[in-house]
Every structure is written in structure tokens, then in C-alpha cells.
Design a protein around this motif. Sequence first.
Motif, mmCIF file in Angstrom:
data_model
loop_
_atom_site.group_PDB
_atom_site.id
_atom_site.type_symbol
_atom_site.label_atom_id
_atom_site.label_comp_id
_atom_site.label_asym_id
_atom_site.label_seq_id
_atom_site.Cartn_x
_atom_site.Cartn_y
_atom_site.Cartn_z
ATOM 1 N N GLY A 168 0.547 -1.178 -0.004
ATOM 2 C CA GLY A 168 -0.258 0.434 0.077
ATOM 3 C C GLY A 168 0.194 1.044 0.171
ATOM 4 N N MET A 192 -7.042 -4.143 1.113
ATOM 5 C CA MET A 192 -6.582 -3.489 2.214
ATOM 6 C C MET A 192 -7.773 -2.769 2.832
ATOM 7 S SD MET A 192 -2.983 -1.446 1.964
ATOM 8 C CE MET A 192 -2.676 -0.879 3.637
ATOM 9 N N LEU A 214 -5.228 2.036 4.349
ATOM 10 C CA LEU A 214 -3.658 2.459 3.139
ATOM 11 C C LEU A 214 -4.231 3.938 3.521
ATOM 12 C CD1 LEU A 214 -3.285 1.916 0.092
ATOM 13 C CD2 LEU A 214 -5.796 2.327 -0.545
ATOM 14 N N ALA A 259 -7.291 0.411 -2.151
ATOM 15 C CA ALA A 259 -7.760 -0.747 -1.169
ATOM 16 C C ALA A 259 -8.637 -2.076 -1.875
ATOM 17 C CB ALA A 259 -8.294 0.314 -0.891
ATOM 18 N N LEU A 268 -5.496 -4.357 -3.329
ATOM 19 C CA LEU A 268 -4.972 -4.312 -2.142
ATOM 20 C C LEU A 268 -5.063 -4.876 -1.572
ATOM 21 C CD1 LEU A 268 -2.964 -1.254 -2.267
ATOM 22 C CD2 LEU A 268 -1.905 -2.787 -2.721
#
Length: 765
Positions: A316, A394, A399, A389, A392
Amino acid sequence: MTFSEYLDFIQSNAVAPASASSEPLAPPSAIIGASLPRIDGPLKTTGSAMYASDYNFPRMVYAVPVRSTIAAGKILSVDSAAAKKLPGVLLVLDHSNVPAIFKSGAGGRISESRPPLSDDTVYYWGQYVALVVAETFEQANAAASAVRVSYAASKANVATSLDDPMPAIGAEGGPRVVSHRGDSDAAFAGAPVKVDQVYSTPAETHNPMEMHATVAVWKGDKVTLYESSQGVVNHLNVMAQVLGLPKENIQIISRFIGSGFGGKLFPWPHSALCAVAARQLNRPVKLTLARNMMFSNSGHRPRTQQRLRLGATPDGKLLALQHDYRNSTSLVDNITENCGEATPFLYSTANLRVSSGLVKRNIGSPTPMRGPGAVPGLFALESAMDELAIALKMDPVQLRLGLDTITDESNGKPFSSRHLKECLQIGAEKFGWAKRNPAVGSMRDGDLILGWGVACASWGAGRGVSQAAVTLRDDGTARAGSATQDIGTGTYTIVAQIVSDRTGIPIDKIDVVLGDSSLPPGPMSGGSTATATVIPSVMDAADAAIKVLLGAAISTKGSPFFGKDLATLALTAAHVHIRDQSPDSGVPFEQILKLAKLAGADGEGKSGGYGSDTDGRSFSNHSFGAQFVEVEWDPGIAHLRVSRVVTVIDGGRILNKLPATNQIAGAVVMGVGMALFEETIYDPRNGHAINDNFADYIVPTSADAPQIDVHFLDIPDPKMGHYGARGIGEIGLAGVAPAITAAVYHATGVRVRSLPVRIEDLLTT
Ligand code: MOS
């Protein structure tokens, strides 16, 4: 106009600099930060506040414009014979007989680089082609529709898409690079995780409650214009140029304004037309724009098309950020919607490029609309961040927290005060973000699917030059005045608070006079800069008035303080007293004035812009915020509703929590409109805004308003002056729309990249 151009503009008038940044921050007080109702509230709720079109004068007549029904071409003839025969008609102006209207100089911008009615060329549907004046409004309206205009139409371009062929970035006539660092092309190419998407936002039309209006009243060669203006001083300056008059011959009055959202920041052609018609007839003239005219003749937020490229590491870190955008503008003005306003500094990344291009359309000129540039820009940037996000895997809050920075990486300057992290953390806590299941469609409330989304907000913090006057009067009251105006945000009230804080005079004994260009020149209500701008001058004026009062206290025979050293006296709780004794030991200030036979103690105050502070150019000044949104999606009946918003705002010290909360809550509702409803639709054949009314241009109603929890960090910005307050008119809208579309994705799995969200977009689920 970009925010930094706006800052230069509002600092361009010479005023002796008051180095507000060297002032210590004001300690908390009972009056600063209180929750006080607006002092002008009773006038508004009882209908006695005077708006521009409420002014009536003996012998006043009415003007109604005639608008073009083509988007491009030439006027062949304006036949007003039939109109002139109708009852009550006094005057029909067109390009063949209009009195001189001059171009305005740079800066204060009238809408068009071309004065109204100046020739036979038509650049957009709705352009004024004639003006009818008659004894009554109804007669003028009837006559306006009897004016026959014939045209030779040429091909107009009103296309919705902004995919026009353009030279490469940086090439002659191509988009301009407006911010860059590192090598974003190479960094993006090599990034292990990428987002590369195009986002677009439609034209939106400002729809304040109160429509634009001008009432022009001449006395000899002097004119008073009653206006609905976000800047009476700028309006005066522009009208002096446009009418070819010395400034002292013009007065602009805007006592109350039914909001403006930027649409009333700069004067529009109807004001000049009304003034010249009134001069020619030697009668007062009232011109009120109908709501449909506001869709073609008083600006809009232009369309934008924005390509976002984000390159990131798997954990990230942002390796590259490219934000290449275009916005539509008119044939008569080049107006940039600065979509890259927040992009260069919001997140940490070594490699960045923002580029900006214009696309010409046969539509009236755009103009700033609440959070110009930043608001559509953050729709794209924050949508792309949400997509990153997801790519990823995440959490989108995590993030963003990982990309926070305390240095503005676009210029290397520290932020004067940046608390984005706290906004995200407090917002997550208040919203209950920890309970979020990131899987699409996984959160339910009965039949409803819940979607939770988040986005960050940012808007510039600025302070321009200002003057003000304060008088302490012999009846125990005070008066404060400045040629700024209250567009509904609470400026009257905060000026009274500052005077009260300096003098101890209760709020209900303080008259505030604004909205009159003959007062000492104050700021425009634009760019969320009016509060920070006007306060230091009001403070300076109050302090000057106190000095005059104390001077009278020591020099008036019979005064208990006669012969004392001025430095030993103070004014506290509206009492003059020995500084190191209690205010109760002193005397009410009005007694000193009466003894001295003074009607009042007058103080003039002035304050310089941010740039005149010794270290004013050494910091990066911005407000921040975080928006947390819940939507409810009912797939059974295809119903989408924004149900809950938690908004956390880092907007400096909050002077008055009631109007401040109201500003942010109102902005959130506007954000619901931006995300789900607002769109000006131009007829592809002729550029006519076909939804130019409140039935078809949809704005949120109370039923569409979510539950809104507004939270202020309330951390003073030490670079904004003694009170550490920033303006907060715009920050609340930033980030709302992308948080909503992120929530929509979370509920439905549909990523809407082109606003507004339509039910059709969601029917694929
Ligand atoms: Mo605001 S768009 O600067 O009125």
C-alpha cells in the motif's frame, strides 16, 4: 480560477499588513466556540430580511431578458415591432441599440469576455439577445415572448463526452502539467499493483433558494444596485469598469442572500443590462432571473473527465499518481475546474503528475461551485483510492492512514495544521468501521443490503485583506460594519461574536452591518476565506475603538479614571476598569462616553492577507476531513438511499458550533445530491438545458437526507490569526460523493465512475 489564483486575487488590494500570524492564539472564551443561533435568524424567519428583489421604488419598472434559441450562429434580425405595441412596454434593447457596456478588466471577471448584447454572434443557447422593459413584470414577460429573433445557426458542439482530440500534454494547445514530481510514467509502468480508470462528473447548476436579481436606481450619475452578490466590493469594482463610472458613483447593496454556492461570486451580464436600461429610462429597474435562466446565464459546475492512474506496492505504498483531467468551458471564457486541487498534497508519493485541459462547448460559461475543482477532483481521486484498496485487499481507512504526510510534497512546505489522520481515526470510531465486513453485499439489515464507504476531504485555507469599523455607542451598544456579506453561512453572527469577545458587550447589544459597498472594504464570501479574512480586521477595529474609549476615560474631567495612564485601564465585560482590578470595580463604558459627550468611540481596523505575514509563504494551508457513509440498497425494489453519514472536519477553531454544524450538514446533503441526483442535461441538438427547473433538476429533499453526525476536531490553525479559525463553507462537500459510490460498490459490487449514480447502473445485480 484555481484556489491559489483566488488567493492571489483576494490579496491584491493594498492594505497595511497586520501580521496576524505573530498574534498568540486566543484563549478559549464563553463566546468563542459557543453554540449561538444566527443573530439574523429572526429577521429571516419573520420575512423581514430584505433580499435584492424585495426592494421596490416609486416609478420602478421591470426588465425581462430574451434568450437565444440556438447554440451557435448569427442573429439575422431582432424584430421588436410587435413587442413594442404591447401595453406598458417602454424599451427593447438589442445589439443594435444597447448603450455602451464595457469589458471588465482582469480578475473580477464578469461572466463573459464579451459584454452582453455587444454583437450579432451567438455562442450558446440562452445567451441574451434582447432585453425588454415594461411597466409591470407581466407586461415585460409578455413582450419578451413577442420579440422575434431570426438566426443563421451554425454547427454547435454540446457533446457530453469530453473525448475531444487534443495535442499531447504540454504541447501547444494541449493539456498543461500543473503539478509534477519524480517520474510518474516510469513508476506507474513498473508498479506491481495498478488502478487506471476514467471518472466523470456532469455539469451541475447552482440552485440557491434565492434567484439572481438586480434592482438599479440612478440619482443623476450615481447608481445603487441592489444585488444578490457574494462580493459587494468586487461587484462594485467590476461594475465601475463595465459602466465606465468612477467607483464612488456606485453603491452595491446585498443585505441578505439566499445563498449562492459560488454562482453569485462574480457579477453576471444581467446586472449590467439592468443598470444601463435604468439609466436610459431614468427609472428604477428590477430584473429577476427566472430559475430556468439560471441554467444558462449564471454559471454552472462544468463537466469533468478525469483519468486516474495509481501505482502501488503490495503493502500500500503509493509509487505513482497521475491525475489527467479535462473540463468543459464556454466559447467566451476559459474557466479551469481545478480537479487537481488536492491531488498534489493529499497523499505521500514520490512520483506524481497532474495535468489540466479545456474542452470548448457551446454552453454558457462555467463558474466556481462549492469546492470548485477539489470536489469533482476528489470524486475521481478518492474513487481510485477505494479501487486501489480493493485491489490490494486492504482496508481503505488503513490504506489512507499509511499514506498520510505532514509535509506538502508538492512544495516541500510543512502544513500549518493537518490532522487528516485524526479525522480518519475518529470517524472510523464514531461510525463503527471496525464492524465492517469488506465482502461485497455481505452486510444486511433485514431485506436491505448495507454498503459502507469512506473518503477523505480537503479544501484550501486562505485569508485575504480586509477592513472593518467598530463603534462603541453611548447607549451601551456597539456597531460593527464591513463591506462583506452573509450568504447565509453566519457571517453576521461571528462578527458580533468577535466584537463581544473583545469588549464583553453581550451579543444582543451588537448591531452588525454588512452587505453595503460603502462600508470599509471587506472580503468576498468565496473560497471559504471570508471568516478568516474578516475576523482580524474586526478585531483590529474593536481594539482601536477600545483605545479611543479608554483615551476618553483618562482625558475627561469627572471620569473616575481622569489623569490615569491609559495602559493601566481595560475594557472587560463592557466595563472600563483598572486593568488589575475586577471589572465590577469599574464603570459601564457608556457612562464614560456620556461624560465625554461622545456619541460613540470609533475604531477602524484593517488586516493584511495571509501572504503579508512574515512566514505566510512558508506553510501549506488546508482544511481536511473524512467522510464515512452508509447506504441501504433494497434489491427487491431497486431502491438506494444514503442512510447515515459521519463527517469529521479539521477546519481550524470553530467559532460557533451551530452555524458550523449546519454548514457541514448542508454540504453533506449537497453531496448526496451530487452522488445520486444532480445533472444538468443539455439537449444534444441545441444545448438547451432541458431540465432547467426544480421538477426535473433533482436535488435532495428532507426524505433523501441521511442521519448526519458532524464532528469538528476544533484544533486552531496558528497561521490563520489570533482566533485560528478557517472558513468551512466548502470542506463538508469534499469527499461525500466518492464515499457514497464506495458504499454503493460495497453494497452492490457495481463501481459507478460516472456521476450521478443511476438506478439503471445498479440493475445488473
Ligand atoms: Mo465558493 S464556489 O468560492 O462561493
